[in-house]
Enzyme design. Structure first.
Site, PDB file in Angstrom:
ATOM      1  N   ASN A  13      -8.725 -25.199 -27.181  1.00 37.58           N
ATOM      2  CA  ASN A  13      -9.157 -25.339 -28.585  1.00 37.58           C
ATOM      3  C   ASN A  13     -10.679 -25.239 -28.601  1.00 37.58           C
ATOM      4  OD1 ASN A  13      -9.811 -26.165 -31.166  1.00 37.58           O
ATOM      5  ND2 ASN A  13      -9.145 -28.302 -30.865  1.00 37.58           N
ATOM      6  N   LYS A  42     -12.662 -25.108 -31.056  1.00 36.51           N
ATOM      7  CA  LYS A  42     -13.326 -25.780 -32.189  1.00 36.51           C
ATOM      8  C   LYS A  42     -14.376 -24.840 -32.786  1.00 36.51           C
ATOM      9  CE  LYS A  42     -12.130 -30.114 -30.031  1.00 36.51           C
ATOM     10  NZ  LYS A  42     -12.376 -31.522 -29.870  1.00 36.51           N
ATOM     11  N   HIS A  96      -4.997 -31.688 -36.374  1.00 32.90           N
ATOM     12  CA  HIS A  96      -5.983 -32.193 -35.412  1.00 32.90           C
ATOM     13  C   HIS A  96      -6.741 -33.356 -36.042  1.00 32.90           C
ATOM     14  CE1 HIS A  96      -9.365 -32.447 -32.704  1.00 32.90           C
ATOM     15  NE2 HIS A  96      -8.659 -31.751 -31.830  1.00 32.90           N
ATOM     16  N   GLU A 139      -9.729 -34.149 -35.955  1.00 33.76           N
ATOM     17  CA  GLU A 139     -10.995 -33.756 -36.604  1.00 33.76           C
ATOM     18  C   GLU A 139     -10.745 -33.235 -38.014  1.00 33.76           C
ATOM     19  OE1 GLU A 139     -12.482 -31.305 -33.427  1.00 33.76           O
ATOM     20  OE2 GLU A 139     -12.788 -33.098 -32.199  1.00 33.76           O
ATOM     21  N   GLU A 194      -2.816 -36.607 -28.795  1.00 30.06           N
ATOM     22  CA  GLU A 194      -4.257 -36.700 -28.572  1.00 30.06           C
ATOM     23  C   GLU A 194      -4.768 -38.033 -29.114  1.00 30.06           C
ATOM     24  OE1 GLU A 194      -6.152 -32.553 -28.098  1.00 30.06           O
ATOM     25  OE2 GLU A 194      -6.259 -33.112 -30.195  1.00 30.06           O
ATOM     26  N   GLY A 253     -13.213 -35.746 -26.495  1.00 28.86           N
ATOM     27  CA  GLY A 253     -14.635 -35.484 -26.308  1.00 28.86           C
ATOM     28  C   GLY A 253     -15.421 -36.667 -25.769  1.00 28.86           C
ATOM     29  N   SER A 280     -10.101 -35.057 -23.338  1.00 27.81           N
ATOM     30  CA  SER A 280     -10.900 -35.122 -22.118  1.00 27.81           C
ATOM     31  C   SER A 280     -10.164 -34.612 -20.881  1.00 27.81           C
ATOM     32  CB  SER A 280     -11.444 -36.543 -21.899  1.00 27.81           C
ATOM     33  OG  SER A 280     -12.312 -36.902 -22.971  1.00 27.81           O
TER      34      SER A 280
END
Ligand code: PGA
Length: 246
Positions: free
Chosen positions: A10, A12, A92, A94, A160, A166, A205
């Site tokens: 991904n 991003k 996701h 985000e 996730e 991250g 991660s």
């Protein structure tokens, strides 16, 4: 025989046309025993899909629920399919956090992916506060149940934990195994025996250095990789770890 692991990069909001060099490095080195996919930003989907052959698949990172319409700046699942994508990430964290996407919005995007013939990669995962409150499994089960229709369809789920994305922090392997088992149980509750089929990826991660132990964890059917998918060499390290388990 078990299915090949599905490993999805991904990107991003990273990547320009020059990033095709990373794509080419992955294409040149990707082991055949793994289902490998890259989800670049929407601007690169068509060019990457045209360039990728030989086993490396291309997906989108998000889609609008409608096939077309007055939605400035949005991209539909049909447009991604037309550009050569075979899959799209939906839900996701985000998107849920930055764009206020609710479970209902995610459900509509999941349905849009199916309508367009794309594989939805449905992201679920708890925040750190939810885990600390003992709510991780109920939150994830709720996200799943809300996003899935009653009729089984092509699907990949990505677990996730929001606090692992991250951050360099990864849950205990036993916690990953427990959550993957809970997700499988929920899929079977919703879809009957077909719920045994969708791969359940881990994301958060994942790096070349921890991929092998994550792939060896019970119930893990692949990975959704953010930062470590941006460099071809790192992503290839993860793909090789996946191939070693095959
Ligand atoms: P990360 O991101 O690998 O950089 O933690 C994973 C993701 O957000 O899909």
């Amino acid at each position: 025989m078990s299915l090949p692991l599905l490993v999805v990069g991904n990107w991003k909001m990273h990547g320009l046309r020059e990033s095709r060099a990373e794509l080419e490095a992955v294409m040149a080195g990707a082991p055949g025993e793994v289902r490998a996919m890259i989800c670049p930003p929407a601007t690169l989907v068509a060019a990457f899909a045209a360039a990728a052959g030989g086993g490396l698949e291309i997906g989108g990172q998000d889609c609008h629920a409608n096939p077309s319409g007055a939605h400035t700046g949005d991209v539909s699942a049909e447009m991604l399919a037309d550009a050569g994508a075979v899959a799209v990430i939906v839900g996701h964290s985000e998107r849920r956090i930055d764009h206020g996407e609710t479970d209902m919005v995610v459900a509509a995007k999941r349905a849009a992916a199916h309508r367009a013939g794309l594989l939805p990669i449905l992201c679920v995962g708890e925040t750190e506060a939810e885990r600390d409150a003992g709510q991780a499994e109920p939150v994830v089960r709720r996200q799943l149940a809300a996003a899935l229709g009653p009729a089984p369809n092509a699907l990949a789920v990505a677990y996730e934990p929001v606090w692992a994305i991250g951050t360099g922090r990864v849950p205990e392997l036993a916690d990953i195994a427990a959550m993957h088992a809970a997700i499988r149980a929920e899929l079977i509750r919703l879809w009957g025996s077909t719920g045994a089929e969708p791969p359940i990826l881990y994301g958060g991660s994942v790096k070349p250095g921890n991929a092998a132990e994550i792939f060896a964890t019970e119930g893990v059917g692949g990975a959704l990789v953010g930062g470590a998918s941006l460099r071809g060499a790192d992503f290839l390290g993860i793909l090789r770890a996946a191939a070693a388990r095959a």
